[in-house]
Design a protein around this motif. Sequence first.
Motif, PDB file in Angstrom:
ATOM      1  N   ALA A 145       3.098   4.771   6.725  1.00  0.00           N
ATOM      2  CA  ALA A 145       2.038   4.638   7.721  1.00  0.00           C
ATOM      3  C   ALA A 145       0.787   5.392   7.300  1.00  0.00           C
ATOM      4  CB  ALA A 145       2.525   5.155   9.075  1.00  0.00           C
ATOM      5  N   GLY A 146      -0.348   4.721   7.384  1.00  0.00           N
ATOM      6  CA  GLY A 146      -1.644   5.347   7.198  1.00  0.00           C
ATOM      7  C   GLY A 146      -2.430   5.256   8.489  1.00  0.00           C
ATOM      8  N   ARG A 147      -3.697   5.591   8.419  1.00  0.00           N
ATOM      9  CA  ARG A 147      -4.514   5.517   9.633  1.00  0.00           C
ATOM     10  C   ARG A 147      -4.860   4.072   9.991  1.00  0.00           C
ATOM     11  NH1 ARG A 147      -7.296   7.388  13.564  1.00  0.00           N
ATOM     12  NH2 ARG A 147      -9.476   6.905  13.933  1.00  0.00           N
ATOM     13  N   PHE A 148      -5.167   3.253   8.981  1.00  0.00           N
ATOM     14  CA  PHE A 148      -5.581   1.879   9.234  1.00  0.00           C
ATOM     15  C   PHE A 148      -4.467   0.868   8.973  1.00  0.00           C
ATOM     16  CE2 PHE A 148      -9.551   3.951   7.483  1.00  0.00           C
ATOM     17  CZ  PHE A 148     -10.107   4.193   8.729  1.00  0.00           C
ATOM     18  N   LEU A 149      -3.572   1.203   8.041  1.00  0.00           N
ATOM     19  CA  LEU A 149      -2.576   0.234   7.588  1.00  0.00           C
ATOM     20  C   LEU A 149      -1.176   0.847   7.605  1.00  0.00           C
ATOM     21  CD1 LEU A 149      -4.467  -0.963   4.363  1.00  0.00           C
ATOM     22  CD2 LEU A 149      -4.599  -2.005   6.637  1.00  0.00           C
ATOM     23  N   VAL A 150      -0.172  -0.029   7.687  1.00  0.00           N
ATOM     24  CA  VAL A 150       1.225   0.356   7.476  1.00  0.00           C
ATOM     25  C   VAL A 150       1.749  -0.531   6.352  1.00  0.00           C
ATOM     26  CG1 VAL A 150       3.528   0.539   8.465  1.00  0.00           C
ATOM     27  CG2 VAL A 150       1.531   0.998   9.897  1.00  0.00           C
ATOM     28  N   MET A 205      -5.047   1.628   1.053  1.00  0.00           N
ATOM     29  CA  MET A 205      -3.977   0.858   0.430  1.00  0.00           C
ATOM     30  C   MET A 205      -3.509   1.542  -0.856  1.00  0.00           C
ATOM     31  SD  MET A 205      -2.111  -1.974   0.421  1.00  0.00           S
ATOM     32  CE  MET A 205      -2.939  -3.244   1.364  1.00  0.00           C
ATOM     33  N   LYS A 206      -4.443   2.051  -1.645  1.00  0.00           N
ATOM     34  CA  LYS A 206      -4.089   2.732  -2.900  1.00  0.00           C
ATOM     35  C   LYS A 206      -3.314   4.017  -2.636  1.00  0.00           C
ATOM     36  CE  LYS A 206      -7.939   0.815  -5.567  1.00  0.00           C
ATOM     37  NZ  LYS A 206      -9.248   1.076  -6.197  1.00  0.00           N
ATOM     38  N   VAL A 207      -3.698   4.742  -1.572  1.00  0.00           N
ATOM     39  CA  VAL A 207      -2.977   5.971  -1.215  1.00  0.00           C
ATOM     40  C   VAL A 207      -1.537   5.656  -0.828  1.00  0.00           C
ATOM     41  CG1 VAL A 207      -2.841   7.845   0.466  1.00  0.00           C
ATOM     42  CG2 VAL A 207      -5.052   7.221  -0.519  1.00  0.00           C
ATOM     43  N   LEU A 208      -1.350   4.610  -0.011  1.00  0.00           N
ATOM     44  CA  LEU A 208       0.005   4.237   0.431  1.00  0.00           C
ATOM     45  C   LEU A 208       0.850   3.744  -0.737  1.00  0.00           C
ATOM     46  CD1 LEU A 208      -0.845   2.449   3.814  1.00  0.00           C
ATOM     47  CD2 LEU A 208      -0.130   4.810   3.448  1.00  0.00           C
ATOM     48  N   LEU A 209       0.234   2.993  -1.651  1.00  0.00           N
ATOM     49  CA  LEU A 209       0.970   2.522  -2.834  1.00  0.00           C
ATOM     50  C   LEU A 209       1.401   3.689  -3.717  1.00  0.00           C
ATOM     51  CD1 LEU A 209      -1.090  -0.648  -3.870  1.00  0.00           C
ATOM     52  CD2 LEU A 209       1.325  -0.591  -3.225  1.00  0.00           C
ATOM     53  N   SER A 210       0.552   4.711  -3.812  1.00  0.00           N
ATOM     54  CA  SER A 210       0.912   5.880  -4.629  1.00  0.00           C
ATOM     55  C   SER A 210       2.099   6.619  -4.011  1.00  0.00           C
ATOM     56  CB  SER A 210      -0.293   6.811  -4.774  1.00  0.00           C
ATOM     57  OG  SER A 210      -0.607   7.439  -3.543  1.00  0.00           O
ATOM     58  N   ARG A 211       2.186   6.636  -2.667  1.00  0.00           N
ATOM     59  CA  ARG A 211       3.340   7.273  -2.014  1.00  0.00           C
ATOM     60  C   ARG A 211       4.628   6.514  -2.342  1.00  0.00           C
ATOM     61  NH1 ARG A 211       0.779   8.428   4.034  1.00  0.00           N
ATOM     62  NH2 ARG A 211      -0.802   9.931   3.361  1.00  0.00           N
ATOM     63  N   TRP A 212       4.554   5.201  -2.330  1.00  0.00           N
ATOM     64  CA  TRP A 212       5.730   4.402  -2.680  1.00  0.00           C
ATOM     65  C   TRP A 212       6.136   4.658  -4.134  1.00  0.00           C
ATOM     66  CZ3 TRP A 212       9.868   1.591  -1.752  1.00  0.00           C
ATOM     67  CH2 TRP A 212      10.329   0.710  -2.719  1.00  0.00           C
ATOM     68  N   ASN A 213       5.162   4.669  -5.037  1.00  0.00           N
ATOM     69  CA  ASN A 213       5.468   4.889  -6.458  1.00  0.00           C
ATOM     70  C   ASN A 213       6.063   6.277  -6.691  1.00  0.00           C
ATOM     71  OD1 ASN A 213       4.572   2.352  -7.331  1.00  0.00           O
ATOM     72  ND2 ASN A 213       2.437   3.037  -7.439  1.00  0.00           N
ATOM     73  N   ASP A 214       5.549   7.281  -5.970  1.00  0.00           N
ATOM     74  CA  ASP A 214       6.103   8.632  -6.105  1.00  0.00           C
ATOM     75  C   ASP A 214       7.556   8.669  -5.640  1.00  0.00           C
ATOM     76  OD1 ASP A 214       3.675   9.483  -7.047  1.00  0.00           O
ATOM     77  OD2 ASP A 214       3.015  10.372  -5.151  1.00  0.00           O
ATOM     78  N   ALA A 215       7.848   7.972  -4.532  1.00  0.00           N
ATOM     79  CA  ALA A 215       9.215   7.956  -3.996  1.00  0.00           C
ATOM     80  C   ALA A 215      10.174   7.285  -4.974  1.00  0.00           C
ATOM     81  CB  ALA A 215       9.242   7.242  -2.639  1.00  0.00           C
ATOM     82  N   ILE A 216       9.766   6.133  -5.527  1.00  0.00           N
ATOM     83  CA  ILE A 216      10.633   5.409  -6.458  1.00  0.00           C
ATOM     84  C   ILE A 216      10.831   6.194  -7.751  1.00  0.00           C
ATOM     85  CG2 ILE A 216      10.671   3.370  -7.948  1.00  0.00           C
ATOM     86  CD1 ILE A 216      11.665   2.872  -5.140  1.00  0.00           C
ATOM     87  N   SER A 267     -11.737  14.326   5.776  1.00  0.00           N
ATOM     88  CA  SER A 267     -12.754  13.878   4.815  1.00  0.00           C
ATOM     89  C   SER A 267     -12.428  12.496   4.258  1.00  0.00           C
ATOM     90  CB  SER A 267     -12.872  14.870   3.653  1.00  0.00           C
ATOM     91  OG  SER A 267     -13.248  16.151   4.116  1.00  0.00           O
ATOM     92  N   LEU A 268     -11.107  12.196   4.148  1.00  0.00           N
ATOM     93  CA  LEU A 268     -10.697  10.896   3.633  1.00  0.00           C
ATOM     94  C   LEU A 268     -10.920   9.787   4.656  1.00  0.00           C
ATOM     95  CD1 LEU A 268      -7.335  11.639   1.746  1.00  0.00           C
ATOM     96  CD2 LEU A 268      -9.494  10.907   0.755  1.00  0.00           C
ATOM     97  N   ILE A 269     -10.523  10.051   5.915  1.00  0.00           N
ATOM     98  CA  ILE A 269     -10.544   8.973   6.910  1.00  0.00           C
ATOM     99  C   ILE A 269     -11.877   8.872   7.644  1.00  0.00           C
ATOM    100  CG2 ILE A 269      -8.050   9.091   7.254  1.00  0.00           C
ATOM    101  CD1 ILE A 269      -8.561  10.593   9.855  1.00  0.00           C
ATOM    102  N   ALA A 270     -12.616   9.974   7.740  1.00  0.00           N
ATOM    103  CA  ALA A 270     -13.901   9.955   8.446  1.00  0.00           C
ATOM    104  C   ALA A 270     -14.821  11.007   7.841  1.00  0.00           C
ATOM    105  CB  ALA A 270     -13.692  10.208   9.934  1.00  0.00           C
ATOM    106  N   PRO A 271     -15.403  10.707   6.685  1.00  0.00           N
ATOM    107  CA  PRO A 271     -16.222  11.710   5.982  1.00  0.00           C
ATOM    108  C   PRO A 271     -17.339  12.303   6.839  1.00  0.00           C
ATOM    109  CG  PRO A 271     -15.870   9.763   4.610  1.00  0.00           C
ATOM    110  CD  PRO A 271     -15.346   9.425   5.959  1.00  0.00           C
ATOM    111  N   GLU A 272     -17.881  11.500   7.751  1.00  0.00           N
ATOM    112  CA  GLU A 272     -18.984  12.001   8.577  1.00  0.00           C
ATOM    113  C   GLU A 272     -18.524  13.033   9.615  1.00  0.00           C
ATOM    114  OE1 GLU A 272     -17.109   8.666  10.814  1.00  0.00           O
ATOM    115  OE2 GLU A 272     -17.640   9.058   8.728  1.00  0.00           O
ATOM    116  N   LYS A 273     -17.194  13.126   9.846  1.00  0.00           N
ATOM    117  CA  LYS A 273     -16.667  14.071  10.836  1.00  0.00           C
ATOM    118  C   LYS A 273     -16.007  15.284  10.183  1.00  0.00           C
ATOM    119  CE  LYS A 273     -16.382  13.178  14.777  1.00  0.00           C
ATOM    120  NZ  LYS A 273     -17.261  13.461  15.916  1.00  0.00           N
ATOM    121  N   ALA A 274     -16.127  15.426   8.871  1.00  0.00           N
ATOM    122  CA  ALA A 274     -15.450  16.526   8.165  1.00  0.00           C
ATOM    123  C   ALA A 274     -15.899  17.893   8.675  1.00  0.00           C
ATOM    124  CB  ALA A 274     -15.683  16.424   6.667  1.00  0.00           C
TER     125      ALA A 274
END
Length: 523
Positions: A145-150, A205-216, A267-274
């Motif tokens: 799960a991410g902020r925008f995508l699962v 999407m790239k962050v979530l894919l990296s989590r999957w690759n790390d797990a495998i 900073s990743l999900i809302a840079p303007e609110k960091a």
Amino acid sequence: MTSEVIIDAQPKEISIALLEDKRLVEYQREPREASFSVGNIYVAKVKKLMPGLNACFVDVGYERDAFLHYLDLGSQFNSYAKYLKQVQSDRKRLYPIQKASRLPDLQKDGTVQNTLQVGQEVMVQIVKEPISTKGPRLTGEISFAGRFLVLIPFGHKVSVSSKIRSGEERARLKQLIQSITPKNFGVIVRTVAEGKRVAELDAEMKVLLSRWNDAITKIQKTQDRPQLVFEETGRAVAMLRDLFNPTYENIYVNDDEICTAVHHYVSLIAPEKAGIVKKYTSKVPIFDNFDVTKQIKSSFGKTINYGHGCYLIIEHTEAMHVVDVNSGNRTKEKAQEQNALDTNLGAADELARQLRLRDMGGIIVVDFIDMNLAEDRQMLYERMCKNMQKDRARHNILPLSKFGLMQITRQRVRPVMDVDVDENCPTCFGTGKIRSSILFTDQLERKIDRLVNKVGVKKFYLHVHPYVAAYIDKGLISLKRKWQIKYGLGVNIIPSQKLAFLQYEFYDAKQQFIDMKEQNDKS
């Protein structure tokens, strides 16, 4: 409405409070050493098959084996099982999931004994934490799960949240996500993705894919079982992921490491609110400074007051939560029916807050004050439904029954939050006899003398009850000033609302706890 998040990191536990218009609405507390949380992914072995339940027990390292039902294995279980073998067959080169073959879906009317074997390795994810005497609940449908995508490995379609009403926006998001989703993955687009640009969605999407690759990769490299291959983000970051919205004005954290992690995530999900992430540096305990401690003490426990003498009584049984609404000493200036309606509407407001605050789940039965008019009962039902719209947990509310009872079901994924607000005597520990309280400051001075002259700690912070702190600090030549003259300027007195009247705690210059209790204090 404005929201603030207050994060209190202590050596043994982390507490998180969400304030809406300065009012406490959510509170979570977790021990730092806790290792079981919803979202963690394990590779574990089947320990026991239960044909009668069409389920099995899986060893994930918990004292009680985790429960996995056949229907929770997921439609793509066969594809997972085959891919798991392919990954473990070659310890040097990782077999990419894009080349994996998709096997037929698991039959819904199948049986666990024809699908699994004792000792078989399975990849599972925790969906419900251990509650009471039950172990964790598992699923074979893995998701990140991410902020925008699962992201769903071996999924085959892109789904868009039904809360996105615009057909045009739904079509845009679906087409966009399909263009960036790798083969053998499915995606669920969350509500907050509405209106987002392709760059933001592609980055997640790239962050979530990296989590999957790390797990495998962990599964490929190691053979220890059970093995934690993916750990859900820390409670602070996980809560922000689900709750973060543009109305947040401030996020205060009193720990450098957690502050850095939260700042990085925002900073990743809302840079303007960091800039809303701020390190809390005052010596006053962070929860005391933002009036959280007082609200916790008044919002937990069996009896909850909510104004004009009215109160709720909340009882937790094995099967359900039971709530009783009482008018107390409310003045009867209005007609009885109007008083009952006002009391019930106030109770609906407070109850909706209590459900979020305590994270109460399962069945909740509420005994409201009887009302004769059907329109009043309907108004109460609509008020409760409106109040619960802010609740992220899945829930269902039924109108009042003939007996004036309202039945609510609410998703339960972790044990109900229970905070003990009763204070035990820190001096007698329940024996009923204490030393003379007038000698308490003498006792504190002996501790200070020992700490400075024998232990060698020159700078420290003494946390005491606010009333005691006021007594120590009163007068032109206060007791605090006398101690500083005698033992050095390193003596600091901090009022702490979480402490009982004659309770005290010592902390060094690095805010590490110093145990100064004597043997007869502990016995």
